[in-house]
Scaffold this active site. Structure first.
Site, PDB file in Angstrom:
ATOM      1  N   ARG A 164      -0.471   6.141   1.778  1.00 38.94           N
ATOM      2  CA  ARG A 164      -1.231   6.989   2.702  1.00 38.94           C
ATOM      3  C   ARG A 164      -0.333   7.726   3.686  1.00 38.94           C
ATOM      4  O   ARG A 164      -0.497   8.925   3.910  1.00 38.94           O
ATOM      5  CB  ARG A 164      -2.264   6.133   3.445  1.00 38.94           C
ATOM      6  N   ALA A 165       0.627   7.022   4.261  1.00 34.34           N
ATOM      7  CA  ALA A 165       1.504   7.643   5.265  1.00 34.34           C
ATOM      8  C   ALA A 165       2.355   8.742   4.621  1.00 34.34           C
ATOM      9  O   ALA A 165       2.568   9.810   5.219  1.00 34.34           O
ATOM     10  CB  ALA A 165       2.389   6.586   5.904  1.00 34.34           C
TER      11      ALA A 165
ATOM     12  N   ASP B 250       6.154  -0.703  -5.591  1.00 33.14           N
ATOM     13  CA  ASP B 250       7.111  -0.765  -6.703  1.00 33.14           C
ATOM     14  C   ASP B 250       6.431  -1.306  -7.964  1.00 33.14           C
ATOM     15  O   ASP B 250       6.666  -0.827  -9.070  1.00 33.14           O
ATOM     16  CB  ASP B 250       8.286  -1.697  -6.353  1.00 33.14           C
TER      17      ASP B 250
HETATM   18  N1  LIG Z   1      -3.743  -5.704   1.889  1.00 36.74           N
HETATM   19  C1  LIG Z   1      -3.948  -5.441   0.579  1.00 36.74           C
HETATM   20  N2  LIG Z   1      -5.031  -5.960  -0.041  1.00 36.74           N
HETATM   21  C2  LIG Z   1      -5.243  -5.738  -1.341  1.00 36.74           C
HETATM   22  N3  LIG Z   1      -4.453  -4.984  -2.111  1.00 36.74           N
HETATM   23  C3  LIG Z   1      -3.378  -4.437  -1.554  1.00 36.74           C
HETATM   24  C4  LIG Z   1      -3.058  -4.630  -0.170  1.00 36.74           C
HETATM   25  N4  LIG Z   1      -1.919  -3.965   0.107  1.00 36.74           N
HETATM   26  C5  LIG Z   1      -1.549  -3.375  -1.068  1.00 36.74           C
HETATM   27  N5  LIG Z   1      -2.422  -3.648  -2.051  1.00 36.74           N
HETATM   28  C6  LIG Z   1      -2.341  -3.170  -3.445  1.00 36.74           C
HETATM   29  O1  LIG Z   1      -1.045  -2.635  -3.649  1.00 36.74           O
HETATM   30  C7  LIG Z   1      -1.114  -1.227  -3.905  1.00 36.74           C
HETATM   31  C8  LIG Z   1       0.068  -0.532  -3.263  1.00 36.74           C
HETATM   32  O2  LIG Z   1       0.083  -0.812  -1.885  1.00 36.74           O
HETATM   33  P1  LIG Z   1       0.423   0.303  -0.797  1.00 36.74           P
HETATM   34  O3  LIG Z   1      -0.555   1.408  -0.865  1.00 36.74           O
HETATM   35  O4  LIG Z   1       0.576  -0.420   0.499  1.00 36.74           O
HETATM   36  O5  LIG Z   1       1.832   0.850  -1.334  1.00 36.74           O
HETATM   37  P2  LIG Z   1       3.232   1.048  -0.593  1.00 36.74           P
HETATM   38  O6  LIG Z   1       3.020   1.349   0.840  1.00 36.74           O
HETATM   39  O7  LIG Z   1       4.027   2.004  -1.405  1.00 36.74           O
HETATM   40  O8  LIG Z   1       3.882  -0.392  -0.729  1.00 36.74           O
HETATM   41  P3  LIG Z   1       5.403  -0.791  -0.539  1.00 36.74           P
HETATM   42  O9  LIG Z   1       6.152   0.431  -0.110  1.00 36.74           O
HETATM   43  O10 LIG Z   1       5.386  -1.894   0.478  1.00 36.74           O
HETATM   44  O11 LIG Z   1       5.825  -1.284  -1.871  1.00 36.74           O
HETATM   45  C9  LIG Z   1      -2.472  -0.795  -3.374  1.00 36.74           C
HETATM   46  O12 LIG Z   1      -2.913   0.352  -4.047  1.00 36.74           O
HETATM   47  C10 LIG Z   1      -3.316  -2.033  -3.700  1.00 36.74           C
HETATM   48  O13 LIG Z   1      -3.680  -2.052  -5.057  1.00 36.74           O
END
Ligand SMILES: Nc1ncnc2c1ncn2[C@@H]1O[C@H](COP(=O)(O)OP(=O)(O)OP(=O)(O)O)[C@@H](O)[C@H]1O
Ligand SMILES: [Mg+2]
Length: 343
Positions: A225-226, A293
């Site tokens: 999202r960010a 990842d």
């Molecule tokens: N708190 C949560 N509860 C349930 N599922 C989660 C949660 N956080 C992450 N996920 C799962 O992991 C996926 C990827 O998480 P996120 O959108 O936070 O990606 P990200 O910020 O790129 O993660 P990172 O950079 O830490 O690897 C989400 O689409 C969801 O399926």
């Protein structure tokens, strides 16, 4: 120095891991055989790093400055960045090839060693003047006291050699995965995308930063999202979000965008304009770092196994739901994803 320890940021006696098998019954999603996944070849290119943790006791304040003195007793190392993505590809039983730049130093050697243990084929460029990217945490009693980062953009020579190597590796892989952590390893990302597309290979990008022009022509991009907000601004509604994403995709010639939305799951925006929102399937959440990842690694593996995009997204969401419910390891294997009984 074992890798089978609990997550270093957690107490060893934290809540036990839930049964991942129970959380993974494969209702409705496609099954793919172990053999088919074993033939899927993913070329990962990007910024690799080492996550290092030093654990120790604090018994006094330094006489030199008002800071605690940590007596280090244990060190733990994890693969980070593109190396963690590659490890996730290999954990699913697919073939992972990793192209990256490291230095001629101890952290570089450690990364090579851990990649070998994970079953990743490494294609390394060495830059003698590069400090291999390492993030060092100093912890005492489950409390992080300090983080120390070493990183630098690799030299042009190493990056150019990597681009030449990329050409040579393309033919022997089915999908290209570009894992950008903004450390300079993907300086030639636009050329890599163009070459891969010309060779008919899908290109998946995990983006970083606000300049997405460099990802022009990618097949699929997977911001959180960010990261998306940084590029399209804050959306006011789901409809507004979709309009912004469609405009972005059109202007950058990107076929599909998968927005990962942490606890809200993920939304796929495709060239056909269809949107699929898959709710996060995690039962209990222990550790969300690295879930992104696991998402892109699973997508790449499933696309390399020739599954349709929507099915690949469903499986990636399932994999993310499993990985955030785990302590200690940030990967998902075949049995966890499909259930051990599936052939
Ligand atoms: N708190 C949560 N509860 C349930 N599922 C989660 C949660 N956080 C992450 N996920 C799962 O992991 C996926 C990827 O998480 P996120 O959108 O936070 O990606 P990200 O910020 O790129 O993660 P990172 O950079 O830490 O690897 C989400 O689409 C969801 O399926
Ligand atoms: Mg991410």
């Amino acid at each position: 120095m074992s890798n089978s320890k609990p997550h270093p940021m957690r107490a060893p006696d934290a809540t036990p891991e839930p049964s991942s098998r129970a959380a993974t019954s494969l209702a409705g999603a496609a099954r793919v055989s172990r053999e088919r996944l074993g033939e899927a070849r993913v070329l990962i290119v990007g910024d690799v790093m080492l996550d290092r943790y030093w654990f120790g006791d604090v018994n006094r304040i330094s006489p030199e400055a008002p800071v605690p003195v940590v007596h280090v007793q244990r060190q733990e190392d994890r693969l980070g960045g593109a190396a963690n993505v590659a490890r996730n590809v290999a954990a699913l039983g697919a073939r992972a090839g990793l192209l990256c730049v490291v230095g001629h130093d101890e952290p570089g050697e450690r990364i090579v060693e851990l990649l070998k243990d994970s079953g990743v084929a490494t294609h390394l460029e060495r830059d003698p003047d590069l400090p291999t990217t390492i993030k060092l945490r100093v912890l005492s009693r489950q409390q992080q006291l300090l983080r120390v980062d070493f990183e630098k953009t690799p030299a042009h020579e190493a990056l150019l050699a990597g681009l030449v190597r990329f050409d040579a590796l393309l033919a022997s892989h089915d999908v290209v995965l570009l894992s950008d952590y903004a450390k300079g390893g993907l300086t030639h990302v636009t050329q890599m995308i163009a070459k891969a597309r010309a060779a008919g290979k899908p290109v998946l990008v995990d983006p970083k930063g606000d300049d997405w022009e460099r990802y022009r022509g990618a097949t699929l991009i997977t911001p959180n999202r960010a990261e998306l907000r940084e590029v399209v601004g804050q959306w006011k509604s789901e409809e507004d979000l979709r309009e912004r994403v469609d405009a972005l995709r059109a202007s950058l010639d990107i076929e599909a965008l998968l927005l990962t939305r942490s606890e809200e799951g993920m939304t796929l925006f495709t060239a056909e304009g269809s949107v699929l929102t898959a709710p996060a399937v995690a039962r209990e959440v222990f550790d969300v770092s690295g879930a992104g990842d696991t998402v892109i690694a699973t997508l790449a593996v499933m696309l390399a196994a020739k599954l349709p995009l929507v099915t690949a997204v469903t499986l990636a969401n399932r994999a993310a739901g499993i990985v955030v419910g785990k302590l200690g390891t940030a990967t998902v294997d075949y049995d966890e994803l499909f259930g051990a009984d599936v052939r």
